[in-house]
Design an enzyme around this catalytic site. Structure first.
Site, PDB file in Angstrom:
ATOM      1  N   ASP A   8       0.857  -1.173   0.000  1.00 33.62           N
ATOM      2  CA  ASP A   8       0.000   0.000   0.000  1.00 33.62           C
ATOM      3  C   ASP A   8       0.898   1.229   0.000  1.00 33.62           C
ATOM      4  OD1 ASP A   8      -3.233   0.376   0.887  1.00 33.62           O
ATOM      5  OD2 ASP A   8      -1.967   2.150   1.102  1.00 33.62           O
ATOM      6  N   ASN A  39      -5.655  -4.365  -6.019  1.00 34.27           N
ATOM      7  CA  ASN A  39      -6.807  -3.610  -5.557  1.00 34.27           C
ATOM      8  C   ASN A  39      -6.551  -2.116  -5.397  1.00 34.27           C
ATOM      9  OD1 ASN A  39      -9.503  -3.442  -4.073  1.00 34.27           O
ATOM     10  ND2 ASN A  39      -8.094  -2.803  -2.451  1.00 34.27           N
ATOM     11  N   TYR A  51     -11.452   7.866 -13.556  1.00 34.96           N
ATOM     12  CA  TYR A  51     -11.754   6.616 -12.864  1.00 34.96           C
ATOM     13  C   TYR A  51     -12.507   5.665 -13.786  1.00 34.96           C
ATOM     14  CZ  TYR A  51     -13.482   3.524  -9.140  1.00 34.96           C
ATOM     15  OH  TYR A  51     -13.763   2.439  -8.349  1.00 34.96           O
ATOM     16  N   ILE A 106     -19.337  -0.015  -1.731  1.00 36.59           N
ATOM     17  CA  ILE A 106     -18.862  -0.815  -0.608  1.00 36.59           C
ATOM     18  C   ILE A 106     -18.495   0.127   0.537  1.00 36.59           C
ATOM     19  CG2 ILE A 106     -17.252  -2.618   0.118  1.00 36.59           C
ATOM     20  CD1 ILE A 106     -19.102  -3.427  -2.210  1.00 36.59           C
ATOM     21  N   THR A 150     -16.323   1.484   2.610  1.00 37.27           N
ATOM     22  CA  THR A 150     -14.883   1.621   2.764  1.00 37.27           C
ATOM     23  C   THR A 150     -14.522   3.090   2.975  1.00 37.27           C
ATOM     24  OG1 THR A 150     -14.477   1.989   0.412  1.00 37.27           O
ATOM     25  CG2 THR A 150     -14.506  -0.310   1.179  1.00 37.27           C
TER      26      THR A 150
END
Length: 255
Positions: A40, A93, A159, A192, A194
């Site tokens: 990350d 991800n 995106y 989701i 998050t």
């Protein structure tokens, strides 16, 4: 932690593991018995995920990585193989997003950064993960797309373009390695629960309610619900599945 699949003796590599879906999936792999290499750009988030895995008795090694930098990705994959001796499954991800608006209002610098992370970052990961897996007879790679891989209604220019690209890259890689034991698939999450979703919604109750309203099931998905599908795609239970993009979206794309 997910325990539906047995990953004992296997090694997983997860990017974007510092929070959200990436963290949930790294924990799920560890809970299923895998050693996990986590990556990350956020060192703090990475350390927290690593601690959660280690405290639960899992094997983990953390790598601070900006996936937009091919050299950083290559080093992390190489080091993961050196530490754990192999690489069996990867979940790519890591992602970021731009603000909603028409194409002409998007700054070129913002476009370049989002494409670099969301699309080139996936390419970097698949390139070096495949190189690590193929000599051992293959494995499984799962990329994170989005409902924005199929539609443009979110209004996010870079995106949306990047996530459409993830689908194309996933399908091309799947065909490249279909006879070599390496399967490549994608998950397409909807809304989701998050930190990224909270940021996108403005961090307000009104913004959250607007996201929930987009979901036919009337709720946000849980990161664990994406992790469950990723673990299935990475397992032998999905041994005849490649080049497939699985929507985990509460029915969003069915409308």
């Amino acid at each position: 932690m997910t325990t539906k699949f047995d990953y004992s003796g296997k090694v997983a590599f997860v990017t974007g593991a510092g929070s959200g879906i990436g963290r949930a999936t790294a924990l799920a792999f560890a809970g299923a018995g895998a050693d996990v290499a986590i990556a990350d750009i956020s060192a703090a988030g990475l350390d927290e995920t690593a601690s959660l895995i280690a405290d639960a008795g899992g094997g983990v090694r953390a790598f601070p990585v900006d996936v937009a930098d091919a050299a950083q990705v290559e080093r992390a994959v190489t080091r993961a193989v050196e530490v754990f001796g192999r690489l069996d499954v990867a979940f790519n991800n890591a992602a970021t997003f731009d603000a909603p608006g028409p194409v002409d209002t998007l700054e070129v610098e913002t476009w370049n950064r989002i494409i670099a992370v969301n699309l080139s970052g996936i390419f970097h990961c698949v390139k070096y993960q495949a190189a690590a897996m193929l000599p051992r007879g293959g494995g499984a790679i799962i990329n994170t797309g989005s409902v924005a891989s199929e539609i443009a209604s979110l209004g996010l220019t870079a995106y949306t373009a990047s996530k459409h690209g993830v689908v194309g890259l996933t399908k091309k890689a799947a065909l490249d390695y279909a006879t070599r034991g390496l399967r490549v698939n994608a998950v397409l999450p909807g809304a989701i629960d998050t930190p990224m979703a909270a940021e996108f919604s403005g961090g307000t109750e009104e913004g959250r309610a607007a996201m929930v309203a987009l979901e036919p099931m009337g709720r946000l998905g849980a990161p664990r619900e994406i992790a469950d599908v990723v673990l299935w795609l990475g397992s032998d239970a999905a041994s005849f599945v490649t080049g497939h993009c699985v929507a985990v979206d509460g029915g969003w794309l069915a409308r």
